[in-house]
Design an enzyme around this catalytic site. Structure first.
Site, PDB file in Angstrom:
ATOM      1  N   THR A 192       0.847  -1.190   0.000  1.00 17.93           N
ATOM      2  CA  THR A 192       0.000   0.000   0.000  1.00 17.93           C
ATOM      3  C   THR A 192       0.885   1.242   0.000  1.00 17.93           C
ATOM      4  OG1 THR A 192      -1.809  -1.084   1.133  1.00 17.93           O
ATOM      5  CG2 THR A 192      -1.593   1.270   1.536  1.00 17.93           C
TER       6      THR A 192
ATOM      7  N   ARG B  46     -14.398  -6.945   0.132  1.00 15.74           N
ATOM      8  CA  ARG B  46     -13.663  -6.706   1.386  1.00 15.74           C
ATOM      9  C   ARG B  46     -12.984  -5.327   1.324  1.00 15.74           C
ATOM     10  NH1 ARG B  46      -8.061  -5.351   2.547  1.00 15.74           N
ATOM     11  NH2 ARG B  46      -7.575  -6.078   4.636  1.00 15.74           N
TER      12      ARG B  46
ATOM     13  N   GLY C  29     -10.358  -2.821   3.396  1.00 19.71           N
ATOM     14  CA  GLY C  29      -9.352  -2.829   4.466  1.00 19.71           C
ATOM     15  C   GLY C  29      -9.331  -1.507   5.202  1.00 19.71           C
ATOM     16  N   ASP C  30      -8.231  -1.289   5.893  1.00 19.06           N
ATOM     17  CA  ASP C  30      -8.085  -0.070   6.694  1.00 19.06           C
ATOM     18  C   ASP C  30      -7.769   1.161   5.862  1.00 19.06           C
ATOM     19  OD1 ASP C  30      -5.592  -1.410   6.089  1.00 19.06           O
ATOM     20  OD2 ASP C  30      -4.645   0.207   7.214  1.00 19.06           O
TER      21      ASP C  30
ATOM     22  N   THR D 121       0.055   1.318   6.805  1.00 23.02           N
ATOM     23  CA  THR D 121       0.058   0.187   5.882  1.00 23.02           C
ATOM     24  C   THR D 121       0.234  -1.078   6.707  1.00 23.02           C
ATOM     25  OG1 THR D 121       1.191  -0.866   4.015  1.00 23.02           O
ATOM     26  CG2 THR D 121       2.551   0.488   5.456  1.00 23.02           C
ATOM     27  N   GLY D 122      -0.128  -2.200   6.124  1.00 18.85           N
ATOM     28  CA  GLY D 122       0.027  -3.463   6.841  1.00 18.85           C
ATOM     29  C   GLY D 122      -1.253  -4.272   6.804  1.00 18.85           C
TER      30      GLY D 122
ATOM     31  N   GLY E   4      -4.669  -5.077   7.342  1.00 21.63           N
ATOM     32  CA  GLY E   4      -5.704  -4.073   7.559  1.00 21.63           C
ATOM     33  C   GLY E   4      -6.659  -4.331   8.706  1.00 21.63           C
TER      34      GLY E   4
HETATM   35  N1  ASP Z   1      -3.612  -2.236   4.711  1.00 17.82           N
HETATM   36  C1  ASP Z   1      -3.949  -2.779   3.428  1.00 17.82           C
HETATM   37  C2  ASP Z   1      -5.208  -3.577   3.535  1.00 17.82           C
HETATM   38  O1  ASP Z   1      -5.354  -4.345   4.466  1.00 17.82           O
HETATM   39  C3  ASP Z   1      -2.877  -3.633   2.844  1.00 17.82           C
HETATM   40  C4  ASP Z   1      -1.525  -3.011   2.838  1.00 17.82           C
HETATM   41  O2  ASP Z   1      -1.207  -2.094   3.590  1.00 17.82           O
HETATM   42  O3  ASP Z   1      -0.712  -3.444   1.997  1.00 17.82           O
HETATM   43  O4  ASP Z   1      -6.023  -3.477   2.656  1.00 17.82           O
END
Ligand code: ASP
Length: 304
Positions: free
Chosen positions: A172, A200, A202-203, A223-224, A226
């Site tokens: 992300t 779905r 995410g965050d 990022t990470g 989610g």
């Molecule tokens: N945070 C993002 C999600 O869960 C994924 C990512 O940060 O790569 O959609």
């Protein structure tokens, strides 16, 4: 009126970025800085700068944003993005869009030209189109590399836990900026997680989770993985602690500890306050980031 010295900080995902992918990540982050910084140098707003920086990373196939994003379990790209203005608290988000090359541009239209904060799916695409954004085909966003990645994953016996391990890529992208008028802004854009269920979210594009900005606290992009980040409303959690007088660098590190200790999550965070103090941290092996001030350009792949 005294001018503030601008600051721009970007990230391109936090995970165990392998050695052979380090350079493309750093290049992408530096290119994003170049675009955002030229906006700030011309006296442009923090909001414009984060939009331009994120567009560059959406266009860069190295990242999980825009073209080249991960595919969902039905083999489609579904994109999410949010942009937020710390001066006015106006925000614009789009979720689950399948026909927009630069979702952050659509999010910006939501912020600037709509009384609403968030649009999803076809409604978001229709809104974007009505506001001058050309729609593409979903196939135009798909790379053969990603078809292969999905195929491999779906034919492997990867368990759910493995799917959310820090070794699984989180590419992300996000940016936070301070402009010469003293305003801050943030933007985050993503293709979400590999093999996600259709629909779905995410965050990344949820206000206060993957992105937040308030001149009175901080501009934040995360990022990470989610789902844990959403449970903690992590971007707002961090911004509130900066508002209480804590230094952004300390809060960045604390946010990552909180994410791991409370919900066993992993990821990375960048944050910046209206005084130009910034923080970045990750509890994954690596995070691609780049920082520009009027004095220096710094970038890296590991925690400063
Ligand atoms: N945070 C993002 C999600 O869960 C994924 C990512 O940060 O790569 O959609």
């Amino acid at each position: 009126m005294t001018k503030t010295a601008p600051v721009l900080l970007v990230h391109g995902g936090a995970w165990a970025i392998p050695d052979d992918m380090v350079e493309v990540h750093l290049n992408g982050a530096r290119n994003a800085i170049a675009a955002g910084w030229s906006t700030l140098e011309r006296g442009g707003s923090a909001l414009d700068a984060v939009e331009e920086a994120v567009v560059i990373m959406e266009d860069d196939e190295a990242f999980d944003a825009g073209r080249g994003s991960f595919l969902n379990r039905e083999g489609k790209v579904q994109l999410d993005a949010l942009i937020m203005d710390g001066a006015t608290l106006r925000a614009g988000g789009v979720g689950c869009v399948e026909r927009i090359v630069n979702p952050v541009r659509a999010a910006r239209k939501v912020l600037s030209e709509s009384p609403h904060v968030y649009f999803v799916a076809e409604g978001a695409e229709r809104f974007a189109h009505e506001h001058g954004i050309e729609l593409c085909r979903n196939e135009d966003l798909i790379l053969p590399r990603e078809i292969e990645r999905l195929r491999k994953l779906q034919s492997s016996s990867a368990q759910r836990d493995d799917l959310f391990a820090p070794t699984i890529s989180h590419d992300t992208v996000g940016a936070v900026a301070l402009d010469s008028s003293g305003n801050i802004a943030a933007a985050t854009s993503t293709g979400g997680t590999l093999n996600k269920a259709p629909g779905r979210l995410g965050d990344s594009s949820l206000i206060g989770c993957g992105c937040y900005a308030d001149n009175q606290s901080a501009a934040v992009s995360t990022t990470g993985w989610g789902e844990p980040i959403m449970k903690l409303v992590l971007a707002k959690w961090a911004a509130d602690r900066v508002a209480s007088g804590n230094l952004p660098q300390w809060i960045a590190a604390e946010a990552m500890n909180y994410l791991r200790d409370r919900v066993n999550g992993h990821g990375g965070i960048i944050l910046l306050d209206a005084q130009g103090r910034f923080g970045l941290a990750h509890n994954t092996p690596r995070m691609a980031w780049a920082l520009k001030t009027s004095e220096k350009l710094e970038f890296g792949i590991e925690r400063k």
